[in-house]
Write an enzyme that holds these catalytic residues in place. Structure first.
Site, mmCIF file in Angstrom:
data_model
loop_
_atom_site.group_PDB
_atom_site.id
_atom_site.type_symbol
_atom_site.label_atom_id
_atom_site.label_comp_id
_atom_site.label_asym_id
_atom_site.label_seq_id
_atom_site.Cartn_x
_atom_site.Cartn_y
_atom_site.Cartn_z
ATOM 1 N N HIS A 5 0.764 -1.348 0.138
ATOM 2 C CA HIS A 5 -0.154 -0.078 0.079
ATOM 3 C C HIS A 5 0.763 1.331 0.017
ATOM 4 O O HIS A 5 0.149 2.349 0.000
ATOM 5 C CB HIS A 5 -0.919 -0.043 1.142
ATOM 6 N N ARG A 88 -2.090 12.175 14.291
ATOM 7 C CA ARG A 88 -3.331 12.181 13.291
ATOM 8 C C ARG A 88 -3.961 13.408 13.712
ATOM 9 O O ARG A 88 -3.996 13.972 14.727
ATOM 10 C CB ARG A 88 -4.385 11.209 13.769
ATOM 11 N N GLU A 180 -14.906 10.576 16.364
ATOM 12 C CA GLU A 180 -14.119 10.589 14.999
ATOM 13 C C GLU A 180 -14.168 9.102 14.655
ATOM 14 O O GLU A 180 -14.971 8.377 15.261
ATOM 15 C CB GLU A 180 -12.995 11.368 15.098
ATOM 16 N N ASP A 205 -18.114 19.801 13.378
ATOM 17 C CA ASP A 205 -19.863 20.131 13.814
ATOM 18 C C ASP A 205 -20.148 19.588 15.347
ATOM 19 O O ASP A 205 -19.239 18.792 15.914
ATOM 20 C CB ASP A 205 -20.380 19.219 12.912
#
Length: 241
Positions: A5, A88, A180, A205
């Site tokens: 990948h 992240r 998340e 949000d």
């Protein structure tokens, strides 16, 4: 050597990698915040870049959406390319009343409805937590820039469109600061392979209030989050010197 990948070679990645979900956001980070940038991978259009920030070699790469996707990339970065720290950087939804749109959230721990860490941990519950030193460095970087942050437990969900809306109220009751889809997986991978990880998110949000930011507001807060992440890397280097 390239993996299934990631079509890069050993040495192409820095020991610290910032990981947004969106590969185009990785491109934006590289072009906006780094110097001497080189594209190092692009399999499945999951772009990765390496450059320097204030002279410090740093990489950035997208991880896709959800724990399965981010776990593949995090595993290969750590196992095959020698990455030691993953940060992240992404967005999250809020459920608590005191967490507002555009707030920056630091995920000290990550609860989840995913079973991936139970699979890793012999069927038992694994407390998916960030590295304390990385948390402290991010908090210190935010303070130095005058950017307020919320630090606490976030929730990594398997479902983006969760039909059980009442569960968001349970998250609120338990003090979840952001919702998340990846942190628990990244923390689990880091623990499995002896690396360190942190998640920093901006609130895009508010789930219970039905509020959302505009694209312009998201970009402004995203830049603040990136400054925290990058400066925290430099603070970490100073701690380890």
């Amino acid at each position: 050597m390239a993996t299934p990948h990631i079509n890069a070679e050993m040495g192409d990645f820095a020991d610290v990698v910032l990981m947004p979900g969106d590969p185009l956001r990785a491109k934006y980070i590289a072009e906006t915040f780094l110097q001497d940038v080189k594209e190092v991978c692009n399999v499945r259009s999951m772009f990765g870049y390496t450059g320097t920030y204030k002279g410090r070699k740093i990489s950035v790469m997208g991880h896709g959406m959800g724990i399965p996707s981010c776990s593949i990339y995090a595993t290969e970065l750590i196992k095959d390319f020698g990455v030691k720290k993953i940060i992240r950087v992404g967005s999250c939804g809020a459920v608590r009343d005191d967490v507002k749109l555009r707030d920056v959230v630091i995920g000290m721990g990550a609860s989840t409805d995913s079973k991936v860490n139970r699979i890793r941990f012999g069927g038992h519950d694994f407390a998916a937590i960030a590295d304390f030193g990385m948390v402290q460095n991010a908090v210190d970087a935010a303070k130095a820039k005058g950017i307020p942050v919320k630090v606490g437990n976030i929730f990594s969900a398997d479902l983006f469109y969760n039909p059980d809306f009442e569960f968001f109220k349970t998250m609120d009751k338990y003090g979840i600061v952001g919702v998340e889809m990846e942190a628990a997986g990244i923390y689990g991978v880091a623990a499995e392979f002896g690396a360190k990880a942190l998640t920093i998110c901006t609130v895009s949000d508010h789930i219970l209030r039905g509020e959302a930011t505009t694209s312009e507001e998201r970009q402004l807060t995203f830049n603040e989050m990136m400054e925290i992440a990058l400066e925290s890397v430099l603070l970490g280097d100073a701690d380890e010197a």
